[in-house]
Design a protein around this motif. Structure first.
Motif, mmCIF file in Angstrom:
data_model
loop_
_atom_site.group_PDB
_atom_site.id
_atom_site.type_symbol
_atom_site.label_atom_id
_atom_site.label_comp_id
_atom_site.label_asym_id
_atom_site.label_seq_id
_atom_site.Cartn_x
_atom_site.Cartn_y
_atom_site.Cartn_z
ATOM 1 N N MET A 99 40.442 65.572 38.087
ATOM 2 C CA MET A 99 39.432 64.775 38.894
ATOM 3 C C MET A 99 40.397 64.336 39.723
ATOM 4 S SD MET A 99 35.943 64.534 38.204
ATOM 5 C CE MET A 99 34.702 63.873 39.952
ATOM 6 N N ALA A 100 39.612 64.466 40.946
ATOM 7 C CA ALA A 100 39.952 63.409 42.025
ATOM 8 C C ALA A 100 40.361 62.240 42.070
ATOM 9 C CB ALA A 100 39.472 64.573 42.969
ATOM 10 N N GLN A 101 41.732 61.351 42.265
ATOM 11 C CA GLN A 101 41.971 59.942 42.491
ATOM 12 C C GLN A 101 41.070 59.155 43.151
ATOM 13 O OE1 GLN A 101 45.765 58.583 41.267
ATOM 14 N NE2 GLN A 101 45.048 58.842 39.802
ATOM 15 N N LYS A 102 40.309 57.877 43.317
ATOM 16 C CA LYS A 102 39.851 57.595 44.569
ATOM 17 C C LYS A 102 39.659 56.077 44.567
ATOM 18 C CE LYS A 102 35.268 59.906 43.690
ATOM 19 N NZ LYS A 102 33.385 59.804 42.832
ATOM 20 N N VAL A 103 39.566 56.022 45.556
ATOM 21 C CA VAL A 103 40.659 54.380 45.605
ATOM 22 C C VAL A 103 39.285 53.316 45.469
ATOM 23 C CG1 VAL A 103 41.350 53.274 48.195
ATOM 24 C CG2 VAL A 103 41.733 54.729 47.606
ATOM 25 N N TYR A 104 39.219 52.369 44.590
ATOM 26 C CA TYR A 104 38.937 51.359 44.427
ATOM 27 C C TYR A 104 38.905 49.725 44.824
ATOM 28 C CZ TYR A 104 36.150 54.337 41.728
ATOM 29 O OH TYR A 104 36.066 56.343 40.505
ATOM 30 N N GLU A 105 38.462 49.224 45.336
ATOM 31 C CA GLU A 105 38.224 47.431 45.372
ATOM 32 C C GLU A 105 38.038 46.480 44.813
ATOM 33 O OE1 GLU A 105 37.377 45.284 49.165
ATOM 34 O OE2 GLU A 105 35.789 44.773 48.037
ATOM 35 N N ASN A 106 38.824 46.295 43.825
ATOM 36 C CA ASN A 106 38.655 44.621 42.846
ATOM 37 C C ASN A 106 38.734 43.572 42.914
ATOM 38 O OD1 ASN A 106 39.510 43.527 40.113
ATOM 39 N ND2 ASN A 106 38.013 44.787 39.406
ATOM 40 N N MET A 107 37.898 42.857 42.639
ATOM 41 C CA MET A 107 37.788 41.715 42.650
ATOM 42 C C MET A 107 37.598 40.792 41.497
ATOM 43 S SD MET A 107 37.789 38.228 44.553
ATOM 44 C CE MET A 107 37.719 39.387 46.337
ATOM 45 N N VAL A 108 37.984 39.773 41.290
ATOM 46 C CA VAL A 108 37.699 38.995 40.056
ATOM 47 C C VAL A 108 38.479 37.786 39.927
ATOM 48 C CG1 VAL A 108 38.898 41.588 37.669
ATOM 49 C CG2 VAL A 108 40.867 39.047 38.844
ATOM 50 N N ILE A 109 37.334 36.662 38.865
ATOM 51 C CA ILE A 109 37.507 35.834 39.520
ATOM 52 C C ILE A 109 38.352 35.082 37.828
ATOM 53 C CG2 ILE A 109 36.772 33.698 38.776
ATOM 54 C CD1 ILE A 109 33.885 34.881 40.212
ATOM 55 N N LEU A 110 39.344 34.541 37.823
ATOM 56 C CA LEU A 110 40.667 34.690 36.423
ATOM 57 C C LEU A 110 40.182 33.286 36.429
ATOM 58 C CD1 LEU A 110 43.551 35.989 38.038
ATOM 59 C CD2 LEU A 110 42.133 37.262 36.599
ATOM 60 N N ASP A 111 40.559 32.503 35.411
ATOM 61 C CA ASP A 111 40.101 31.275 34.721
ATOM 62 C C ASP A 111 41.448 30.676 35.435
ATOM 63 O OD1 ASP A 111 39.958 28.578 33.170
ATOM 64 O OD2 ASP A 111 40.414 30.080 31.074
ATOM 65 N N SER A 112 40.930 29.515 36.278
ATOM 66 C CA SER A 112 41.812 28.560 36.806
ATOM 67 C C SER A 112 42.875 28.138 36.254
ATOM 68 C CB SER A 112 41.093 27.355 37.749
ATOM 69 O OG SER A 112 40.517 27.985 38.719
ATOM 70 N N ASN A 113 42.544 27.652 35.162
ATOM 71 C CA ASN A 113 43.354 26.917 34.096
ATOM 72 C C ASN A 113 44.437 27.526 33.532
ATOM 73 O OD1 ASN A 113 41.638 24.274 34.448
ATOM 74 N ND2 ASN A 113 40.664 24.335 32.703
ATOM 75 N N LYS A 114 43.967 28.892 33.429
ATOM 76 C CA LYS A 114 44.989 29.439 32.809
ATOM 77 C C LYS A 114 45.895 30.004 34.352
ATOM 78 C CE LYS A 114 42.400 30.738 28.154
ATOM 79 N NZ LYS A 114 42.020 32.397 27.963
ATOM 80 N N TYR A 115 45.202 30.334 34.980
ATOM 81 C CA TYR A 115 46.302 30.382 36.261
ATOM 82 C C TYR A 115 46.923 29.818 36.036
ATOM 83 C CZ TYR A 115 47.028 32.540 40.809
ATOM 84 O OH TYR A 115 48.280 32.544 41.871
ATOM 85 N N ALA A 116 46.810 28.466 36.741
ATOM 86 C CA ALA A 116 47.794 27.050 36.886
ATOM 87 C C ALA A 116 48.979 26.950 36.097
ATOM 88 C CB ALA A 116 46.436 25.860 37.341
#
Length: 139
Positions: A1-18
């Motif tokens: 199957m051919a590959q497609k381009v995707y856009e992904n937006m996630v909301i990360l846990d701000s406390n864990k990101y900090a």
């Protein structure tokens, strides 16, 4: 199957990101790689207060990723994202092929909007401060 381009937006846990920004920065690219995809752009988008609390989170770190993936592997990637403790919400969209280059360039920071020069002020406005003159009357 051919590959497609995707856009992904996630909301990360701000406390864990900090606590571990470098570790969480590689989370989505790592999951995409695990599913056999290729990351085109992955970057921090924004950190802000959420419109409404999600599972007790009032603030989120938004992470944007563009990637190329076999469409049959998208379900596997979605599952991996859903079971991650660090991701509060996620949305993945297929990108129209005509838009891929422009969106990736913009995400990299190269697609800066052009500055439009303002028209010179009207001579009447210079004489009477605070007056607004319609453009057709000024000419």
């Amino acid at each position: 199957m051919a590959q497609k381009v995707y856009e992904n937006m996630v909301i990360l846990d701000s406390n864990k990101y900090a606590q571990d920004p470098n570790g969480l920065a590689g989370l989505i690219p790592g999951l995409v790689g695990k599913c056999g995809g290729e990351v085109l752009v992955s970057r921090l988008w924004n950190e802000q207060k959420l419109a409404y609390p999600i599972d007790g989170h009032k603030k989120g770190t938004y992470w944007l990723t563009y990637f190329r993936l076999d469409s049959q592997k998208l379900g596997e990637l979605t599952r991996e994202i859903r079971i991650s403790e660090n991701i509060v919400r996620s949305m993945t969209l297929w990108v129209e092929p005509r838009l891929v280059d422009a969106l990736i360039e913009h995400a990299k920071g190269g697609g800066k909007p052009k500055v439009v020069e303002a028209a010179p002020p009207s001579p009447i406005a210079a004489v009477i401060p605070g007056i607004e003159v319609p453009e057709e009357a000024a000419n």
